[in-house]
Design an enzyme around this catalytic site. Sequence first.
Site, PDB file in Angstrom:
ATOM      1  CB  CYS A 145      93.327  90.217  45.629  1.00 18.81           C
ATOM      2  SG  CYS A 145      93.150  91.976  45.680  1.00 18.81           S
ATOM      3  CD  GLU A 146      91.670  83.084  45.685  1.00 17.02           C
ATOM      4  OE1 GLU A 146      92.373  83.623  46.560  1.00 17.02           O
ATOM      5  OE2 GLU A 146      91.556  81.866  45.558  1.00 17.02           O
ATOM      6  CD  GLU A 154      72.290  64.434  62.969  1.00 18.41           C
ATOM      7  OE1 GLU A 154      72.998  64.288  61.951  1.00 18.41           O
ATOM      8  OE2 GLU A 154      72.661  64.122  64.085  1.00 18.41           O
TER       9      GLU A 154
HETATM   10  N1  LLP Z   1      74.178  65.649  60.041  1.00 19.31           N
HETATM   11  C1  LLP Z   1      75.486  65.474  59.823  1.00 19.31           C
HETATM   12  C2  LLP Z   1      76.224  64.518  60.612  1.00 19.31           C
HETATM   13  C3  LLP Z   1      76.122  66.227  58.830  1.00 19.31           C
HETATM   14  O1  LLP Z   1      77.409  66.038  58.597  1.00 19.31           O
HETATM   15  C4  LLP Z   1      75.380  67.165  58.073  1.00 19.31           C
HETATM   16  C5  LLP Z   1      76.017  67.978  57.045  1.00 19.31           C
HETATM   17  C6  LLP Z   1      74.020  67.325  58.360  1.00 19.31           C
HETATM   18  C7  LLP Z   1      73.449  66.537  59.353  1.00 19.31           C
HETATM   19  C8  LLP Z   1      73.149  68.312  57.648  1.00 19.31           C
HETATM   20  O2  LLP Z   1      73.022  68.018  56.315  1.00 19.31           O
HETATM   21  P1  LLP Z   1      72.014  68.887  55.423  1.00 19.31           P
HETATM   22  O3  LLP Z   1      70.601  68.592  55.879  1.00 19.31           O
HETATM   23  O4  LLP Z   1      72.362  70.296  55.635  1.00 19.31           O
HETATM   24  O5  LLP Z   1      72.274  68.440  54.044  1.00 19.31           O
HETATM   25  N2  LLP Z   1      79.200  72.875  53.230  1.00 19.31           N
HETATM   26  C9  LLP Z   1      78.472  71.970  52.356  1.00 19.31           C
HETATM   27  C10 LLP Z   1      77.556  71.062  53.141  1.00 19.31           C
HETATM   28  C11 LLP Z   1      78.286  70.232  54.138  1.00 19.31           C
HETATM   29  C12 LLP Z   1      77.365  69.345  54.888  1.00 19.31           C
HETATM   30  C13 LLP Z   1      78.066  68.769  56.042  1.00 19.31           C
HETATM   31  N3  LLP Z   1      77.260  67.955  56.854  1.00 19.31           N
HETATM   32  C14 LLP Z   1      77.681  72.786  51.345  1.00 19.31           C
HETATM   33  O6  LLP Z   1      77.751  73.994  51.395  1.00 19.31           O
HETATM   34  O7  LLP Z   1      77.002  72.229  50.492  1.00 19.31           O
END
Ligand code: LLP
Length: 438
Positions: free
Chosen positions: A367-368, A293
């Site tokens: 504003c932060e 994923e």
């Molecule tokens: N699968 C599941 C179950 C997940 O929870 C996530 C990411 C992914 C796949 C994808 O992961 P990736 O390949 O994108 O690393 N907002 C945070 C990242 C949160 C990731 C949440 N889950 C940031 O900006 O770094």
Amino acid sequence: MKNMICDNLSVNEKDHLCLGGQDTVLLAEQYGTPLYLLDEDRIRLQCRTYLRAMREAFGEAALPLYASKAASFKQIYRIMQEEGMGIDVVSVGEICTAHAVGFPLERAYFHSNNKTDADILYAMERGVGYFVVDNREELDAIERVASEKGSVQKILLRLTPGIDPHTYEAVSTGNVDSKFGSAIETGQAEEITAYALTLPHLHLAGFHCHVGSQVFDADVFLRSAEIMLRFMAEMRDKHGYLAEELDLGGGFGVRYLAEDPVMNIADTVKTVGESVQALCRQLGLPLPAIRMEPGRSIVAEAGMTLYTVGTVKQIPGYKNYVSVDGGMTDNPRFALYRSPYTVLLANRTEKAEAEEQMRCSVVGRCCESGDILQENVKMPKTVARGDLLAVLTTGAYNYSMSSNYNRIPRPPVVMLAGGESYLAVKRETPEDVCRNDL
Ligand code: LLP
């Protein structure tokens, strides 16, 4: 140049920064700032790299699922459909967006650690192929809704393999103490598996795990795959249950800074593939259909955000501040995680680097005080109102995490493909921001 951290970046003869070969100064003139750019050619290349590598490593049944929380809007789902990807969705909003452009939802995997009955019904009515089930209450709820509909829902169980991925805490999810999944170590994973097998309106297709995000160490993926395969063998031996699918989650790291390592997707997938194949042989398991994923590694390096510099404030003896026309509303990642980014001047890229430098905080216009895009950035002392500033590697978790704090309208998303550019998401207007107000 050291800061050209991805091979879709370059500088042209006018000393303008280019993305996917296109001049960012011209793009800023055409579309205005702040502006999200996404290199579509790069996104497609990443999809093809995963697809090819996974099929070679795990056979034709393997499928990468784009974790669409990284960047979710209609055009991205069209691209995913054209590239033959599956998708990971986490909310009715993402399901609705994919459905709106006719994405084949039988290739969608619905995550979330707390799906409401309304979410479950919404997803089932639109034909979402798989639910990734987090816990026992959710199993009961999905069973109930499926039985009311008279259907059988395919599911994966989300398990926590108990691995520390050595990344920052907010994105670490594979350890036992996590709001996600059922732990193998505590016996809850086995319990939930045995229970799922008794529910007549659920078809347990297999298991899922995701250890964390922005992970560079292939060993983390090897260890989690091994724990999952051993658990599969245990379920076969104890419960006579053979899982058809194994989803290894996402998490491959990307480069935000020149000092970040390059993660080779094809090589890493190949290494995981060899280890999974060998272990399956050793455990006498047929190779399950493997899912991965990737979110960040599909879109992050395709992205860049352009801003126009406004106020430049030099406080003698303290810090210097360069304010831009965006901020934490279009990129909250520094405010949330102190995430590092490479920041460059896009309208005089090499010249700016050759000049005398100062250190500054690049800040937004909310504003932060926490509205900071990056601290300790090197900028030429001549940086001034009207300069074009680029933040690199913003394709993942920027647009998707943006907000309307201070009622600031969101920037548009412009895609770059084959030397052309086009709007994928329009710029919000102040009227858009109050459209739901009564
Ligand atoms: N699968 C599941 C179950 C997940 O929870 C996530 C990411 C992914 C796949 C994808 O992961 P990736 O390949 O994108 O690393 N907002 C945070 C990242 C949160 C990731 C949440 N889950 C940031 O900006 O770094």
